[in-house]
Design a protein around this motif. Structure first.
Motif, mmCIF file in Angstrom:
data_model
loop_
_atom_site.group_PDB
_atom_site.id
_atom_site.type_symbol
_atom_site.label_atom_id
_atom_site.label_comp_id
_atom_site.label_asym_id
_atom_site.label_seq_id
_atom_site.Cartn_x
_atom_site.Cartn_y
_atom_site.Cartn_z
ATOM 1 N N ASN A 162 10.135 -17.566 -9.236
ATOM 2 C CA ASN A 162 9.004 -17.379 -8.319
ATOM 3 C C ASN A 162 9.443 -17.660 -6.885
ATOM 4 O O ASN A 162 9.074 -16.945 -5.952
ATOM 5 C CB ASN A 162 7.855 -18.314 -8.694
ATOM 6 N N THR A 163 10.233 -18.711 -6.713
ATOM 7 C CA THR A 163 10.687 -19.050 -5.359
ATOM 8 C C THR A 163 11.667 -18.011 -4.824
ATOM 9 O O THR A 163 11.658 -17.720 -3.626
ATOM 10 C CB THR A 163 11.355 -20.437 -5.322
ATOM 11 N N THR A 164 12.506 -17.451 -5.704
ATOM 12 C CA THR A 164 13.461 -16.457 -5.208
ATOM 13 C C THR A 164 12.726 -15.219 -4.707
ATOM 14 O O THR A 164 13.057 -14.687 -3.637
ATOM 15 C CB THR A 164 14.470 -16.035 -6.294
ATOM 16 N N TYR A 165 11.715 -14.770 -5.436
ATOM 17 C CA TYR A 165 11.006 -13.569 -4.993
ATOM 18 C C TYR A 165 10.129 -13.857 -3.788
ATOM 19 O O TYR A 165 9.899 -12.985 -2.951
ATOM 20 C CB TYR A 165 10.192 -12.968 -6.144
ATOM 21 N N PHE A 166 9.612 -15.077 -3.696
ATOM 22 C CA PHE A 166 8.902 -15.509 -2.488
ATOM 23 C C PHE A 166 9.832 -15.388 -1.281
ATOM 24 O O PHE A 166 9.446 -14.882 -0.220
ATOM 25 C CB PHE A 166 8.445 -16.960 -2.665
ATOM 26 N N ALA A 167 11.069 -15.858 -1.458
ATOM 27 C CA ALA A 167 12.011 -15.937 -0.347
ATOM 28 C C ALA A 167 12.718 -14.619 -0.057
ATOM 29 O O ALA A 167 13.164 -14.409 1.072
ATOM 30 C CB ALA A 167 13.053 -17.027 -0.623
ATOM 31 N N ASN A 168 12.850 -13.734 -1.056
ATOM 32 C CA ASN A 168 13.550 -12.478 -0.770
ATOM 33 C C ASN A 168 12.589 -11.312 -0.518
ATOM 34 O O ASN A 168 12.599 -10.713 0.555
ATOM 35 C CB ASN A 168 14.587 -12.136 -1.849
ATOM 36 N N PHE A 169 11.719 -10.999 -1.478
ATOM 37 C CA PHE A 169 10.800 -9.872 -1.274
ATOM 38 C C PHE A 169 9.747 -10.217 -0.219
ATOM 39 O O PHE A 169 9.354 -9.352 0.575
ATOM 40 C CB PHE A 169 10.128 -9.508 -2.596
ATOM 41 N N GLY A 170 9.297 -11.476 -0.218
ATOM 42 C CA GLY A 170 8.354 -11.894 0.817
ATOM 43 C C GLY A 170 8.968 -11.757 2.195
ATOM 44 O O GLY A 170 8.333 -11.283 3.145
ATOM 45 N N ALA A 171 10.246 -12.145 2.329
ATOM 46 C CA ALA A 171 10.941 -12.004 3.606
ATOM 47 C C ALA A 171 11.128 -10.531 3.963
ATOM 48 O O ALA A 171 10.996 -10.145 5.133
ATOM 49 C CB ALA A 171 12.286 -12.707 3.537
ATOM 50 N N GLU A 172 11.428 -9.711 2.969
ATOM 51 C CA GLU A 172 11.611 -8.284 3.242
ATOM 52 C C GLU A 172 10.348 -7.670 3.839
ATOM 53 O O GLU A 172 10.394 -6.977 4.868
ATOM 54 C CB GLU A 172 11.978 -7.540 1.954
ATOM 55 N N LEU A 173 9.206 -7.907 3.189
ATOM 56 C CA LEU A 173 7.952 -7.349 3.692
ATOM 57 C C LEU A 173 7.636 -7.863 5.085
ATOM 58 O O LEU A 173 7.143 -7.122 5.943
ATOM 59 C CB LEU A 173 6.811 -7.695 2.735
ATOM 60 N N ALA A 174 7.908 -9.139 5.319
ATOM 61 C CA ALA A 174 7.608 -9.727 6.624
ATOM 62 C C ALA A 174 8.535 -9.175 7.702
ATOM 63 O O ALA A 174 8.087 -8.815 8.802
ATOM 64 C CB ALA A 174 7.731 -11.252 6.543
ATOM 65 N N VAL A 175 9.827 -9.085 7.406
ATOM 66 C CA VAL A 175 10.796 -8.621 8.400
ATOM 67 C C VAL A 175 10.568 -7.166 8.750
ATOM 68 O O VAL A 175 10.641 -6.771 9.928
ATOM 69 C CB VAL A 175 12.232 -8.839 7.879
ATOM 70 N N ILE A 176 10.284 -6.340 7.760
ATOM 71 C CA ILE A 176 10.037 -4.923 8.028
ATOM 72 C C ILE A 176 8.860 -4.753 8.989
ATOM 73 O O ILE A 176 8.829 -3.818 9.792
ATOM 74 C CB ILE A 176 9.781 -4.172 6.707
ATOM 75 N N SER A 177 7.899 -5.682 8.928
ATOM 76 C CA SER A 177 6.722 -5.589 9.774
ATOM 77 C C SER A 177 7.013 -5.931 11.229
ATOM 78 O O SER A 177 6.358 -5.403 12.131
ATOM 79 C CB SER A 177 5.627 -6.523 9.250
ATOM 80 N N MET A 178 7.984 -6.814 11.476
ATOM 81 C CA MET A 178 8.235 -7.260 12.853
ATOM 82 C C MET A 178 9.545 -6.769 13.452
ATOM 83 O O MET A 178 9.753 -6.844 14.663
ATOM 84 C CB MET A 178 8.201 -8.792 12.917
ATOM 85 N N LEU A 179 10.447 -6.252 12.639
ATOM 86 C CA LEU A 179 11.771 -5.888 13.130
ATOM 87 C C LEU A 179 11.761 -4.764 14.174
ATOM 88 O O LEU A 179 12.523 -4.842 15.161
ATOM 89 C CB LEU A 179 12.669 -5.505 11.946
#
Length: 346
Positions: free
Chosen positions: A142-159
């Motif tokens: 759960n923590t790995t997907y929080f940290a990887n896919f969650g980061a992906e969605l967030a970064v794509i939004s602001m990059l």
């Protein structure tokens, strides 16, 4: 990369992004129809192991049930963050927010009740030793997907905005460069699963990918306008390689934890990716892009520590056949008895 190109160059105008999303929706709908007719319905009955209850995940101990409850709360509870932000921005009244909060609480309570209803009878009866599994491994993923896919969605939004403002690029150029973060997904995610299959140690692969994510986002936190643009793009792709690969590695482990509840484990881990996106994007509204990259790196390193402590190498992860427990055989016999009884009743 396709959507920004369509929105900004082919269509243009204030409504370009609307038409681009509409075209994407049409393509997805067409593919959905194709998928319905082209794909068979899951594995055969002899290879598929059904869970005893679909309403909640089975656990092996009373302590694991408490952990499951605690890890279930954020899945819906994170919506309270969205309600708070929408209300704070003036798009939702106090009464509307109160109704939303009450609905969230009601859903959480319902899920907790289902967990108790499913697991208390099983735990009272006793779980056979050969049917137990490590719930801590589920929590770690759960923590790995929080940290990887969650980061992906967030970064794509602001990059795109980050590249546009930092290097003075046009919106189209910044969007195309930022899209490279997602484009790497075509190679990196399946590679993550393939590496997990070939290395012979899924836990080590997961730890390596999470550590790489942390290093990558730390490097992105150092990026500024003094960096050559090509180097910044290379660092972005490097980070994306680990982010996307770790997502593949996550789902390379899940089927080996407990075959009977693979779907439930996958659903929970996948949902935590969206929880991560909500949390990270909310944090982004209060920090600078540089601080945000460091926060993403911190999330990856925390997940690495959790995996190092909790994640177990799945037993029989590389066996030719999945392990079948006594409970799996019992369920199979019950299903077979039901199937044989139907013609007799007819």
């Amino acid at each position: 990369m396709t959507l920004p190109t369509i929105a900004l160059t082919m269509l243009g105008g204030e409504d370009g992004w609307r038409w681009a999303i509409a075209i994407s929706a049409i393509v997805m709908a067409a593919y959905g129809v194709f998928y319905w007719f082209a794909i068979t319905d899951g594995p055969s009955a002899t290879s598929h192991r059904k869970t005893r209850k679909a309403m909640a995940m089975e656990v092996s101990t009373w302590g694991d049930m408490i952990k499951l409850i605690l890890w279930t709360i954020p899945l819906v509870g994170c919506l309270a963050i969205l309600v708070w932000r929408i209300q704070d921005m003036g798009f939702l009244s106090v009464n509307g927010a109160l109704i939303a909060y009450l609905a969230i609480v009601a859903i959480v309570i319902y899920q907790i009740v289902q967990i108790i209803r499913v697991n208390v009878p099983i735990l009272k009866k006793g779980v056979p030793e050969d049917d137990k599994y490590h719930f801590n491994s589920v929590a770690a993923l759960n923590t790995t997907y929080f940290a990887n896919f969650g980061a992906e969605l967030a970064v794509i939004s602001m990059l795109p905005m980050f590249f546009e403002q930092t290097w003075g690029l046009s919106a189209a150029a910044a969007g195309l460069i930022a899209a490279s973060f997602a484009f790497v997904n075509l190679v990196a995610r399946p590679m993550g699963g393939a590496v997990s299959d070939r290395m012979g140690n899924r836990r080590f692969v997961m730890l390596s990918y999470m550590f790489g994510i942390g290093i990558g986002f730390m490097l992105m936190g150092l990026m500024n306008s003094n960096w050559p643009l090509i180097v910044a793009i290379a660092v972005t792709i490097f980070t994306s390689f680990f982010v996307q690969g770790s997502e593949g590695a996550t789902f390379g482990i899940i089927p080996s934890i407990k075959r009977r509840i693979t779907g439930q484990i996958s659903g929970m881990a996948g949902a935590y990716g969206n929880v991560g996106a909500v949390v990270y994007l909310t944090i982004f509204t209060f920090v600078t892009p540089t601080q945000f990259f460091y926060i993403l790196a911190g999330g990856a390193f925390i997940s690495w520590v959790v995996c190092f402590i909790w994640l177990k190498e799945p037993e029989g992860a590389f066996d030719e056949e999945y392990y079948v427990s006594s409970v799996d055989r019992m369920i199979e016999e019950q299903e077979l008895a039901k199937t044989q009884a139907k013609p007799q009743q007819g």
